[in-house]
Design an enzyme around this catalytic site. Structure first.
Site, PDB file in Angstrom:
ATOM      1  N   GLU A 162       0.821  -1.231   0.000  1.00  0.00           N
ATOM      2  CA  GLU A 162       0.000   0.000   0.000  1.00  0.00           C
ATOM      3  C   GLU A 162       0.848   1.271   0.000  1.00  0.00           C
ATOM      4  O   GLU A 162       0.589   2.199   0.772  1.00  0.00           O
ATOM      5  CB  GLU A 162      -0.980  -0.039   1.185  1.00  0.00           C
ATOM      6  CG  GLU A 162      -1.894  -1.252   1.123  1.00  0.00           C
ATOM      7  CD  GLU A 162      -2.774  -1.456   2.358  1.00  0.00           C
ATOM      8  OE1 GLU A 162      -2.761  -0.598   3.247  1.00  0.00           O
ATOM      9  OE2 GLU A 162      -3.470  -2.487   2.413  1.00  0.00           O
ATOM     10  N   ASN A 204       1.974  -4.843  -3.325  1.00  0.00           N
ATOM     11  CA  ASN A 204       0.612  -5.304  -3.039  1.00  0.00           C
ATOM     12  C   ASN A 204      -0.241  -4.109  -2.638  1.00  0.00           C
ATOM     13  O   ASN A 204       0.215  -3.228  -1.903  1.00  0.00           O
ATOM     14  CB  ASN A 204       0.686  -6.301  -1.865  1.00  0.00           C
ATOM     15  CG  ASN A 204      -0.627  -6.950  -1.527  1.00  0.00           C
ATOM     16  OD1 ASN A 204      -1.319  -7.469  -2.408  1.00  0.00           O
ATOM     17  ND2 ASN A 204      -1.002  -6.925  -0.256  1.00  0.00           N
ATOM     18  N   HIS A 239     -10.281  -6.483  -2.279  1.00  0.00           N
ATOM     19  CA  HIS A 239     -11.327  -6.349  -1.257  1.00  0.00           C
ATOM     20  C   HIS A 239     -12.512  -5.692  -1.973  1.00  0.00           C
ATOM     21  O   HIS A 239     -12.565  -4.474  -2.132  1.00  0.00           O
ATOM     22  CB  HIS A 239     -10.834  -5.480  -0.094  1.00  0.00           C
ATOM     23  CG  HIS A 239      -9.745  -6.124   0.692  1.00  0.00           C
ATOM     24  ND1 HIS A 239      -9.954  -7.276   1.427  1.00  0.00           N
ATOM     25  CD2 HIS A 239      -8.445  -5.812   0.856  1.00  0.00           C
ATOM     26  CE1 HIS A 239      -8.819  -7.634   2.010  1.00  0.00           C
ATOM     27  NE2 HIS A 239      -7.889  -6.759   1.684  1.00  0.00           N
ATOM     28  N   GLU A 267      -5.855 -10.942  -1.446  1.00  0.00           N
ATOM     29  CA  GLU A 267      -6.666 -10.776  -0.225  1.00  0.00           C
ATOM     30  C   GLU A 267      -8.158 -10.766  -0.548  1.00  0.00           C
ATOM     31  O   GLU A 267      -8.926  -9.965   0.001  1.00  0.00           O
ATOM     32  CB  GLU A 267      -6.285  -9.461   0.484  1.00  0.00           C
ATOM     33  CG  GLU A 267      -4.813  -9.355   0.820  1.00  0.00           C
ATOM     34  CD  GLU A 267      -4.439  -8.114   1.619  1.00  0.00           C
ATOM     35  OE1 GLU A 267      -5.357  -7.423   2.121  1.00  0.00           O
ATOM     36  OE2 GLU A 267      -3.236  -7.835   1.737  1.00  0.00           O
ATOM     37  N   ASP A 269     -11.988 -10.781  -0.871  1.00  0.00           N
ATOM     38  CA  ASP A 269     -13.267 -10.924  -0.180  1.00  0.00           C
ATOM     39  C   ASP A 269     -14.285 -10.057  -0.903  1.00  0.00           C
ATOM     40  O   ASP A 269     -13.919  -9.133  -1.632  1.00  0.00           O
ATOM     41  CB  ASP A 269     -13.199 -10.617   1.329  1.00  0.00           C
ATOM     42  CG  ASP A 269     -12.503  -9.323   1.696  1.00  0.00           C
ATOM     43  OD1 ASP A 269     -12.578  -8.357   0.903  1.00  0.00           O
ATOM     44  OD2 ASP A 269     -11.889  -9.255   2.775  1.00  0.00           O
TER      45      ASP A 269
END
Ligand code: G3I
Length: 469
Positions: A162, A204, A239, A267, A269
């Site tokens: 990030e 990432n 996400h 990651e 979801d």
């Protein structure tokens, strides 16, 4: 094409069958060609299906451990490899929680993806108070010591996490940037390459799944790092919000792959505004399926990692008020429609290997008065299939039994466990296997199977006849 993919983990043929047998799950080999776990299907096509693991659950929850080991072939530490956990005080390293995960992964033939070395969040206070040369030395020492400790155990690292902000593609205004200037990204990768030349080095971030200003900036940084041979992969957190898989996601990942990089969904979801309706769970299944298909469409996609196991384990409700249910399993450890969709997207058979033990939706009334009675229960329906649990109860002592029924429509069994016989046609005649035929009066045993059915139809519950052998 798929066979040429390079994987850092050893793929051991049949590992799922072995692991399943070790857990005493009694998977039938009747339809053994089709994979019925995520990891079995992912192994067959040579990609990782990963999951973020919570250290406390790993230590304390046996069902959680079994689910992770059964369904996933790769793990990421949800928190315990972050800097505040690994180096809470300067020079004092705490590798024990991360070692726990590495040991678990090795025992279960899983790869470990490292998350993360340099991040503005979950960094200890002591490092946030440094700047200049002291900060650079602390960053490089953290990278070197951490990667050396897990060299050979961790195949890839999120070296920086990030580092681009949400403001039109500018670098994030973190203490790392303020303390060292923008060269810190390159310095981090140089330290990482030197520490473990065999590890894949990744950047990432979130909100870079589609083509946008933020992912454009990463593309520029990636070009520079690739030219210096410092970068091996790009991680897309994904996400996502229900129904919002970016239309440019595949194109975006492909442009990074075209730089010679691996790409990875790191990651995943898909959050839903609560309470989630059945229709929303079906939409969520489509979203998961699409993301996995994007990965399988790209030759250099190394895998997909889901950010947690059961809905209740997720970080989402803590951060996005009113949202939840973002994962593949519910809080009873049961697969959701999204699970089956991911399994299908990986080329698997659309159902779990174990008969679920709760959440029945429909049950047949058992016939009475014979030597045995049998019931069928729909445990877990999804769009194009369902998992059923069957029970046989002995009304007298039995040395074997046969159950039979006829499907009212085009439902057909695709795979089954703890029964054998004529299973795949319209009329099913199924008998006990070796270990579940002998029952004393009053004793019960169980079996299970998955069916395929017409898209969207209700899973029917035929009447079952049970006959002693
Ligand atoms: O360990 C403390 C515990 O001692 C304390 O009692 C408890 C009280 O709230 O907090 C615990 O720390 C929590 C930590 O997770 C470990 O459970 C933090 O409050 C909590 O904020 C932290 O959340 C994590 C979050 O990163 C931190 O930013 C989530 O579990 C984790 O899922 C999440 O993961 C991030 C990725 O690393 C990077 N990408 C985004 C993703 C989601 O935010």
């Amino acid at each position: 094409m798929l066979l040429t993919r390079q994987r850092r983990r050893a793929v051991i043929a049949g590992v799922v069958t072995v692991a399943t047998a070790a857990l005493g799950l009694g998977l039938s080999t009747q339809f053994a060609s089709a994979q019925t776990t995520l990891r079995g299907a992912a192994d067959d096509i040579g990609i990782d299906i990963g999951v973020a693991v919570n250290d406390s659950l790993l230590q304390n929850n046996q069902a959680y451990r079994e689910l992770v080991a059964r369904e996933f072939n790769s793990v990421t530490a949800e928190n315990v490899m972050k800097m505040e956990s690994v180096q809470p005080s300067q020079g004092q390293f705490n590798f024990a929680p991360g070692d726990r995960l590495v040991n678990f992964a090795q025992q279960n033939d899983m790869s470990v993806y490292g998350h993360t070395l340099v991040w503005h969040s979950q960094s200890p206070d002591w490092v946030e108070n440094l700047s200049g040369t002291a900060l650079r030395q602390a960053m490089e020492n953290h990278i070197t010591t951490t990667m050396n400790h897990w060299e050979g155990d961790i195949f890839a690292w999120d070296v920086v996490n990030e580092v681009v902000g949400d403001n039109n593609g500018q670098l994030r205004d973190s203490f790392w940037l303020q303390g060292m200037g923008e060269n810190y990204i390159r310095w981090a990768f140089e330290a990482a390459r030197a520490a473990d030349p065999n590890a894949d080095l990744y950047m990432n971030d979130y909100s870079i799944d589609g083509v946008n200003a933020k992912s454009d900036r990463y593309y520029q940084i990636a070009q520079d790092l690739v030219a210096r041979d410092l970068l091996d992969g790009m991680g897309f957190q994904a996400h996502l919000i229900l129904g919002q898989v970016p239309g440019t996601m595949e194109q975006n990942l492909q442009r990074f792959a075209d730089l010679g990089l691996k790409v990875r969904i790191t990651e995943l979801d898909v959050r839903i505004q609560m309470p989630a309706s059945q229709q929303e769970l079906e939409q969520q299944a489509q979203d998961f399926q699409r993301v996995v298909e994007i990965c399988t469409n790209i030759a250099d996609c190394s895998g997909v990692t889901v950010w947690g196991v059961r809905d209740g384990d997720s970080w989402v409700p803590d951060v996005f008020e009113g949202y939840g249910a973002p994962l593949l399993f519910n809080d009873n450890n049961q697969p959701k429609p999204a699970y089956h969709a991911v399994l299908e997207a990986l080329g698997g058979d659309g159902g779990p290997t174990t008969p679920p033990t709760s959440d029945p939706v429909t049950t047949t009334p058992p016939p009475t008065g014979s030597g045995c009675t049998a019931t069928l229960t729909v445990q877990s329906p999804w769009n194009t299939g369902a998992t059923y649990a069957g029970t046989v109860k002995a009304n007298q002592s039995l040395s074997g039994w046969t159950v039979t029924w006829t499907w009212p429509g085009s439902e057909r069994i695709s795979n089954a466990w703890s029964i054998q016989g004529t299973l795949s046609g319209a009329t099913v005649t199924a008998s006990n296997v070796g270990y579940n035929g002998t029952l004393s009066a009053g004793q019960s045993t169980s079996f299970g199977f998955n069916i395929t059915k017409p898209d969207g139809s209700t899973a029917s519950v035929p009447t079952v006849t049970c006959t002693p052998a």
